[in-house]
Write a protein that holds these residues in place. Structure first.
Motif, PDB file in Angstrom:
ATOM      1  N   PRO A  79       0.827  -1.213   0.000  1.00  0.00           N
ATOM      2  CA  PRO A  79       0.000   0.000   0.000  1.00  0.00           C
ATOM      3  C   PRO A  79       0.854   1.253   0.000  1.00  0.00           C
ATOM      4  CG  PRO A  79      -0.155  -1.171   2.116  1.00  0.00           C
ATOM      5  CD  PRO A  79       0.545  -2.074   1.160  1.00  0.00           C
ATOM      6  N   GLN A  80       0.625   2.094  -0.971  1.00  0.00           N
ATOM      7  CA  GLN A  80       1.442   3.294  -1.110  1.00  0.00           C
ATOM      8  C   GLN A  80       1.149   4.279   0.011  1.00  0.00           C
ATOM      9  OE1 GLN A  80       3.847   3.645  -3.607  1.00  0.00           O
ATOM     10  NE2 GLN A  80       3.329   1.465  -3.719  1.00  0.00           N
ATOM     11  N   GLN A  81       2.207   4.779   0.604  1.00  0.00           N
ATOM     12  CA  GLN A  81       2.077   5.882   1.534  1.00  0.00           C
ATOM     13  C   GLN A  81       2.211   7.171   0.737  1.00  0.00           C
ATOM     14  OE1 GLN A  81       0.883   5.439   4.650  1.00  0.00           O
ATOM     15  NE2 GLN A  81       2.705   5.544   5.929  1.00  0.00           N
ATOM     16  N   PRO A  82       1.627   8.246   1.232  1.00  0.00           N
ATOM     17  CA  PRO A  82       1.810   9.527   0.533  1.00  0.00           C
ATOM     18  C   PRO A  82       3.295   9.850   0.412  1.00  0.00           C
ATOM     19  CG  PRO A  82       0.624   9.797   2.633  1.00  0.00           C
ATOM     20  CD  PRO A  82       0.702   8.353   2.352  1.00  0.00           C
ATOM     21  N   LYS A  83       3.658  10.484  -0.669  1.00  0.00           N
ATOM     22  CA  LYS A  83       5.051  10.897  -0.844  1.00  0.00           C
ATOM     23  C   LYS A  83       5.459  11.788   0.328  1.00  0.00           C
ATOM     24  CE  LYS A  83       4.475  12.998  -4.628  1.00  0.00           C
ATOM     25  NZ  LYS A  83       4.773  13.835  -5.818  1.00  0.00           N
ATOM     26  N   LYS A  84       6.756  11.837   0.536  1.00  0.00           N
ATOM     27  CA  LYS A  84       7.259  12.590   1.684  1.00  0.00           C
ATOM     28  C   LYS A  84       6.791  14.047   1.634  1.00  0.00           C
ATOM     29  CE  LYS A  84      11.572  13.226   4.286  1.00  0.00           C
ATOM     30  NZ  LYS A  84      13.046  13.063   4.239  1.00  0.00           N
ATOM     31  N   SER A  85       6.835  14.620   0.451  1.00  0.00           N
ATOM     32  CA  SER A  85       6.431  16.020   0.331  1.00  0.00           C
ATOM     33  C   SER A  85       4.942  16.175   0.639  1.00  0.00           C
ATOM     34  CB  SER A  85       6.743  16.533  -1.070  1.00  0.00           C
ATOM     35  OG  SER A  85       5.994  15.804  -2.031  1.00  0.00           O
ATOM     36  N   GLU A  86       4.186  15.225   0.128  1.00  0.00           N
ATOM     37  CA  GLU A  86       2.733  15.303   0.336  1.00  0.00           C
ATOM     38  C   GLU A  86       2.383  15.080   1.805  1.00  0.00           C
ATOM     39  OE1 GLU A  86      -1.271  13.340  -1.699  1.00  0.00           O
ATOM     40  OE2 GLU A  86       0.722  12.518  -2.102  1.00  0.00           O
TER      41      GLU A  86
END
Lengths: 131, 131
Positions: A79-86
């Motif tokens: 499951p993808q986590q939000p990108k660090k920036s996001e």
DNA sequence: ACTACTGTACTAGATTGATAATACAGTGTT
DNA sequence: AACACTGTATTATCAATCTAGTACAGTAGT
């Protein structure tokens, strides 16, 4: 599962989306686990099925869920986590909103931080109970 | 003054209302001080005058502002703070929303608390600068 | 009186969020 | 084949929010 507040400032679909992401973050939902069907979850949360469907589509696009058409919807294998920036952006926006409210009602930093910890612990406990 | 985020989850009128209350809490607006006219503030924040007017009316009903018709709107001599129960409710709701977001993006308590302090300090500083 | 500001009121539109009801295509079970 | 589920799509409707434009009554300065 989690609760929906229909009279909250943030829209229902966002509350559901964050609720699912929380359960995955905390392990209450693990990779390859099935999530409730659109109609089931809608009935449980007492919202419209279309609203849930929109959330599942968003989370599928984001790589958090996968759909096996006609069969069901599942947590993605990774499951993808939000990108660090996001992630930072959402955290900062949330913090700004909360800090703004705290200042508006005349609460100090310590008071606000204490209330935050209380809420954080409560949400964690509620979800870990089902992991 | 303060900033408005038109694409935020919380409605514009609420952002304005909390912004005014913040300025009063922090002393950037003192009792009997005039607040900008409806049209001025609307132009500054780039929102519709009707939206600002509604906020001024709400804050007048709440005893935070007083209106001298045809002349202007002013901070009340003893600007009312939210009742203790209401203050706690708003604080708890805000904390729940922020904690929910933090958990959804996979942030820990410490990370969330640190970001909260940053936002709190930033907002405080921005407003105290004009006190 | 005239002008330029105040807050207030009203109508009308656009947008968004949510609901409701219906229909269709794919899968698994019986 | 029949049935009961899945997700998906479409249309209509309602309420809330925000915008836009206009108008009116009160106050102050010229």
């Amino acid at each position: 599962m989690f609760d929906i507040n229909p009279s909250a400032a943030s829209p229902i679909w966002l509350q559901i989306e964050e609720g699912i992401r929380r359960m995955i973050s905390l392990g209450a939902l693990k990779p390859a686990d099935p999530v409730p069907s659109v109609r089931d979850l809608a009935r449980t949360l007492r919202v419209n099925p279309n609203t849930v469907a929109r959330v599942y589509q968003r989370l599928t696009e984001a790589g958090v869920l996968v759909v096996r058409r006609g069969e069901g919807t599942y947590v993605a294998d990774v499951p993808q986590q939000p990108k660090k920036s996001e992630k930072h952006e959402k955290l900062r926006d949330g913090a700004t909103a909360y800090a703004g409210t705290a200042l508006a009602v005349g609460a100090g930093v310590d008071e606000a931080a204490a209330e935050l910890e209380r809420s954080y612990d409560r949400l964690s406990r509620e979800l870990r109970r089902k992991a």
